[in-house]
Design a protein around this motif. Sequence first.
Motif, mmCIF file in Angstrom:
data_model
loop_
_atom_site.group_PDB
_atom_site.id
_atom_site.type_symbol
_atom_site.label_atom_id
_atom_site.label_comp_id
_atom_site.label_asym_id
_atom_site.label_seq_id
_atom_site.Cartn_x
_atom_site.Cartn_y
_atom_site.Cartn_z
ATOM 1 N N PRO A 49 -16.246 -30.167 -76.756
ATOM 2 C CA PRO A 49 -14.836 -30.548 -76.641
ATOM 3 C C PRO A 49 -14.399 -30.607 -75.185
ATOM 4 O O PRO A 49 -15.115 -30.173 -74.283
ATOM 5 C CB PRO A 49 -14.108 -29.441 -77.397
ATOM 6 N N LEU B 1 -9.293 -20.757 -73.257
ATOM 7 C CA LEU B 1 -10.474 -20.582 -74.111
ATOM 8 C C LEU B 1 -10.272 -19.400 -75.058
ATOM 9 O O LEU B 1 -10.633 -19.467 -76.236
ATOM 10 C CB LEU B 1 -11.725 -20.386 -73.257
ATOM 11 N N TYR C 45 -8.354 -20.461 -78.097
ATOM 12 C CA TYR C 45 -9.182 -21.137 -79.108
ATOM 13 C C TYR C 45 -9.948 -20.098 -79.925
ATOM 14 O O TYR C 45 -10.024 -20.198 -81.153
ATOM 15 C CB TYR C 45 -10.153 -22.117 -78.455
ATOM 16 N N LEU D 117 -6.975 -23.848 -86.243
ATOM 17 C CA LEU D 117 -7.199 -24.359 -84.888
ATOM 18 C C LEU D 117 -6.235 -25.495 -84.572
ATOM 19 O O LEU D 117 -5.657 -25.532 -83.476
ATOM 20 C CB LEU D 117 -8.644 -24.831 -84.722
ATOM 21 N N CYS E 29 -3.649 -24.476 -81.714
ATOM 22 C CA CYS E 29 -4.084 -25.038 -80.425
ATOM 23 C C CYS E 29 -3.644 -26.481 -80.248
ATOM 24 O O CYS E 29 -4.073 -27.152 -79.313
ATOM 25 C CB CYS E 29 -5.598 -24.909 -80.284
ATOM 26 N N LEU F 83 -4.311 -29.307 -81.838
ATOM 27 C CA LEU F 83 -5.393 -30.293 -81.823
ATOM 28 C C LEU F 83 -4.994 -31.515 -82.643
ATOM 29 O O LEU F 83 -4.293 -31.380 -83.650
ATOM 30 C CB LEU F 83 -6.685 -29.669 -82.357
ATOM 31 N N THR G 86 -11.711 -32.894 -84.302
ATOM 32 C CA THR G 86 -11.622 -32.164 -83.039
ATOM 33 C C THR G 86 -11.686 -30.659 -83.287
ATOM 34 O O THR G 86 -12.389 -29.929 -82.579
ATOM 35 C CB THR G 86 -10.334 -32.535 -82.283
ATOM 36 N N ASP H 277 -15.214 -29.735 -84.178
ATOM 37 C CA ASP H 277 -16.029 -29.694 -82.955
ATOM 38 C C ASP H 277 -15.815 -28.376 -82.217
ATOM 39 O O ASP H 277 -16.767 -27.784 -81.701
ATOM 40 C CB ASP H 277 -15.703 -30.869 -82.038
ATOM 41 N N TRP H 278 -14.573 -27.916 -82.158
ATOM 42 C CA TRP H 278 -14.294 -26.638 -81.512
ATOM 43 C C TRP H 278 -14.981 -25.492 -82.252
ATOM 44 O O TRP H 278 -15.520 -24.581 -81.630
ATOM 45 C CB TRP H 278 -12.789 -26.386 -81.401
ATOM 46 N N LEU I 140 -17.529 -23.178 -80.266
ATOM 47 C CA LEU I 140 -17.292 -21.737 -80.142
ATOM 48 C C LEU I 140 -18.441 -20.938 -80.738
ATOM 49 O O LEU I 140 -18.809 -19.887 -80.222
ATOM 50 C CB LEU I 140 -15.968 -21.356 -80.816
#
Length: 174
Positions: A7, A16, A19, A37, A41, A43, A48, A51-52, A56
């Motif tokens: 990401p 970070l 997240y 998320l 966050c 998004l 997306t 992907d996070w 992570l």
Amino acid sequence: MRLKPVPEPPADFDALREYQRAVPLVPGDTDDCCARLRRRCDLPDRQTANDWLAFLRALGLIEETSRGFVRTDVEPTPERVREGLRDGVLLVPEALAALRDASPDDPLTPDDLFAATRDRVPRHDRARNPDWEAAWRNRAARLLGWLALVDLAAPVAGDPGGSEVAAYVAGDGL
């Protein structure tokens, strides 16, 4: 196993941590974690967020259990993220080798990194995305941004936080 998702790098480690904190302490399934998320966050979409989750996990900041994803008690430090990048993210060893070969007179650009790793792009990514080259060039730029965040790369040209393509050399952490 090395994971593909990379990401957009955050501005700093506080971001970070946000997240990581968006993933629950009590295991949650993928849909629930992606929704958290996205909400916490800001998004844009589920992909997306997914992907996070994968990223992570690659960094060791969350785990996937039989009951779902859960955040770990590992603090996202530069050292931890460096280790996670080296061990868990696809094409990081190649990026680090290219950075070692770069110099201020010939720094590494995202296009250079893509050219150096093009043959390693998984075949199924090439087959399913007609614009795979642009997607993997963008991934190379994001990967270099992550490496710069943890001092494995150092920007020498351009604006790494802006739209201008940056170039990099090996950072102090490499």
